[in-house]
Design an enzyme around this catalytic site. Sequence first.
Site, mmCIF file in Angstrom:
data_model
loop_
_atom_site.group_PDB
_atom_site.id
_atom_site.type_symbol
_atom_site.label_atom_id
_atom_site.label_comp_id
_atom_site.label_asym_id
_atom_site.label_seq_id
_atom_site.Cartn_x
_atom_site.Cartn_y
_atom_site.Cartn_z
ATOM 1 N N GLY A 1 5.675 4.752 -0.337
ATOM 2 C CA GLY A 1 6.439 3.870 -1.227
ATOM 3 C C GLY A 1 5.700 2.589 -1.538
ATOM 4 C CG ASN B 1 7.996 0.701 2.341
ATOM 5 O OD1 ASN B 1 8.772 -0.207 2.632
ATOM 6 N ND2 ASN B 1 7.702 1.012 1.075
ATOM 7 C CE1 TYR C 1 18.504 2.356 1.975
ATOM 8 C CE2 TYR C 1 19.927 0.669 2.920
ATOM 9 C CZ TYR C 1 18.680 1.083 2.487
ATOM 10 O OH TYR C 1 17.607 0.228 2.582
ATOM 11 C CB ALA D 1 24.335 7.022 8.285
HETATM 12 P P1 NAP Z 1 11.790 -0.509 -3.988
HETATM 13 O O1 NAP Z 1 11.173 -1.651 -4.703
HETATM 14 O O2 NAP Z 1 12.886 0.242 -4.649
HETATM 15 O O3 NAP Z 1 10.611 0.501 -3.563
HETATM 16 C C1 NAP Z 1 10.910 1.740 -3.004
HETATM 17 C C2 NAP Z 1 9.645 2.547 -2.813
HETATM 18 O O4 NAP Z 1 10.053 3.828 -2.298
HETATM 19 C C3 NAP Z 1 8.916 2.777 -4.131
HETATM 20 O O5 NAP Z 1 7.528 2.682 -3.926
HETATM 21 C C4 NAP Z 1 9.313 4.199 -4.487
HETATM 22 O O6 NAP Z 1 8.285 4.944 -5.130
HETATM 23 C C5 NAP Z 1 9.559 4.855 -3.134
HETATM 24 N N1 NAP Z 1 10.528 5.916 -3.363
HETATM 25 C C6 NAP Z 1 11.789 5.793 -3.888
HETATM 26 N N2 NAP Z 1 12.323 7.009 -4.075
HETATM 27 C C7 NAP Z 1 11.391 7.910 -3.680
HETATM 28 C C8 NAP Z 1 11.345 9.315 -3.644
HETATM 29 N N3 NAP Z 1 12.362 10.048 -4.075
HETATM 30 N N4 NAP Z 1 10.239 9.913 -3.146
HETATM 31 C C9 NAP Z 1 9.194 9.180 -2.711
HETATM 32 N N5 NAP Z 1 9.158 7.841 -2.746
HETATM 33 C C10 NAP Z 1 10.255 7.214 -3.221
HETATM 34 O O7 NAP Z 1 12.411 -0.986 -2.628
HETATM 35 P P2 NAP Z 1 11.843 -1.842 -1.400
HETATM 36 O O8 NAP Z 1 12.786 -2.934 -1.194
HETATM 37 O O9 NAP Z 1 10.412 -2.151 -1.551
HETATM 38 O O10 NAP Z 1 12.084 -0.770 -0.260
HETATM 39 C C11 NAP Z 1 11.136 -0.410 0.696
HETATM 40 C C12 NAP Z 1 11.861 0.029 1.953
HETATM 41 O O11 NAP Z 1 12.611 -1.067 2.454
HETATM 42 C C13 NAP Z 1 12.882 1.149 1.699
HETATM 43 O O12 NAP Z 1 12.854 2.050 2.774
HETATM 44 C C14 NAP Z 1 14.204 0.415 1.661
HETATM 45 O O13 NAP Z 1 15.269 1.240 2.024
HETATM 46 C C15 NAP Z 1 13.937 -0.662 2.697
HETATM 47 N N6 NAP Z 1 14.811 -1.821 2.618
HETATM 48 C C16 NAP Z 1 14.849 -2.597 1.510
HETATM 49 C C17 NAP Z 1 15.707 -3.691 1.463
HETATM 50 C C18 NAP Z 1 15.794 -4.603 0.284
HETATM 51 O O14 NAP Z 1 16.587 -5.552 0.327
HETATM 52 N N7 NAP Z 1 15.031 -4.394 -0.779
HETATM 53 C C19 NAP Z 1 16.516 -3.976 2.562
HETATM 54 C C20 NAP Z 1 16.447 -3.181 3.685
HETATM 55 C C21 NAP Z 1 15.588 -2.100 3.706
HETATM 56 P P3 NAP Z 1 8.257 5.231 -6.736
HETATM 57 O O15 NAP Z 1 8.629 3.951 -7.388
HETATM 58 O O16 NAP Z 1 6.854 5.626 -6.978
HETATM 59 O O17 NAP Z 1 9.227 6.306 -7.015
#
Ligand code: NAP
Length: 254
Positions: free
Chosen positions: A14, A93, A160, A162
């Site tokens: 990701g 990630n 999510y 969970a």
């Molecule tokens: P983001 O900007 O939405 O990025 C998510 C990443 O995951 C993107 O690179 C995306 O790749 C990849 N991804 C999404 N769906 C996918 C799929 N079906 N198959 C493979 N890759 C996929 O979010 P982020 O905030 O950077 O999130 C990174 C991690 O942090 C995630 O695990 C999220 O749950 C966690 N998190 C985020 C927050 C927050 O507040 N943002 C809070 C707690 C935890 P593509 O764009 O190439 O599809």
Amino acid sequence: MAQEFQGKTALVTGASRGIGAATAIALAQAGCAQVLVHYASGTEGAKVTAKAVEAAGAKAVLLHGELANEAGITAFIETLKPYSGHIDFLINNAGSLQKRAKLEDMDLATYNQVMDLNAKSVWFITQAIAPGMIARGSGVIVNVSSIAARNGGGPGATIYSASKAAVAAMTKGLAKELAPAGIRVNAISPGTVDNDFHARFSTREILDGVVRMTPQGRLSTNEDMAEVALFLCSNAARNIIGQTIEINGGAFMV
Ligand code: NAP
């Protein structure tokens, strides 16, 4: 720090945007020789990350993989085969909320996508990478959980949450299993990060509410997360095993 990262290879799933992109770039800036930049639909974003990784002096390799279903996870593990024996830092990630859905609206397909992407992919990608680390007697795995694992998440984010609790539990179990082989497993647990994730799934009103409830008075940033992930990869974290580090400006205290 540069010396300890020299010659090392990192895989960041990701990494097309957000926390993953910031972490891939941080690892390159810290001195890694090679960063494997995983993406799914974000081809352009992944190219931007790769460019920044190369500007920091590391080789970037783009690896595509759809991780929200079993066939995609299996295909990605095939894609990883040429690299899987040589990965020093694995950052699990990739993840998403997919959509907000309360109990009566959560259909089986969405449930499966959330669990496959956020939990199952973490397990099976780790299963593919760990043998190389075990053979070398070293390696670091950083999983990405969430504040939602602790508080049940915002509206319609129960599954999510969970899935992220599963990541926190896997982190502890894997840490115990792999520490004797010289591998450290930990997790970061982001609070509310002001990035595309919430641009898609939250309103400004929700985010302003989070800021009001946060002692530090601001949302978290991608770099806030990346720097703790980098720290967990570094020798400075050599005695930290099986921890999930909450990073949220005080919005949640353990
Ligand atoms: P983001 O900007 O939405 O990025 C998510 C990443 O995951 C993107 O690179 C995306 O790749 C990849 N991804 C999404 N769906 C996918 C799929 N079906 N198959 C493979 N890759 C996929 O979010 P982020 O905030 O950077 O999130 C990174 C991690 O942090 C995630 O695990 C999220 O749950 C966690 N998190 C985020 C927050 C927050 O507040 N943002 C809070 C707690 C935890 P593509 O764009 O190439 O599809």
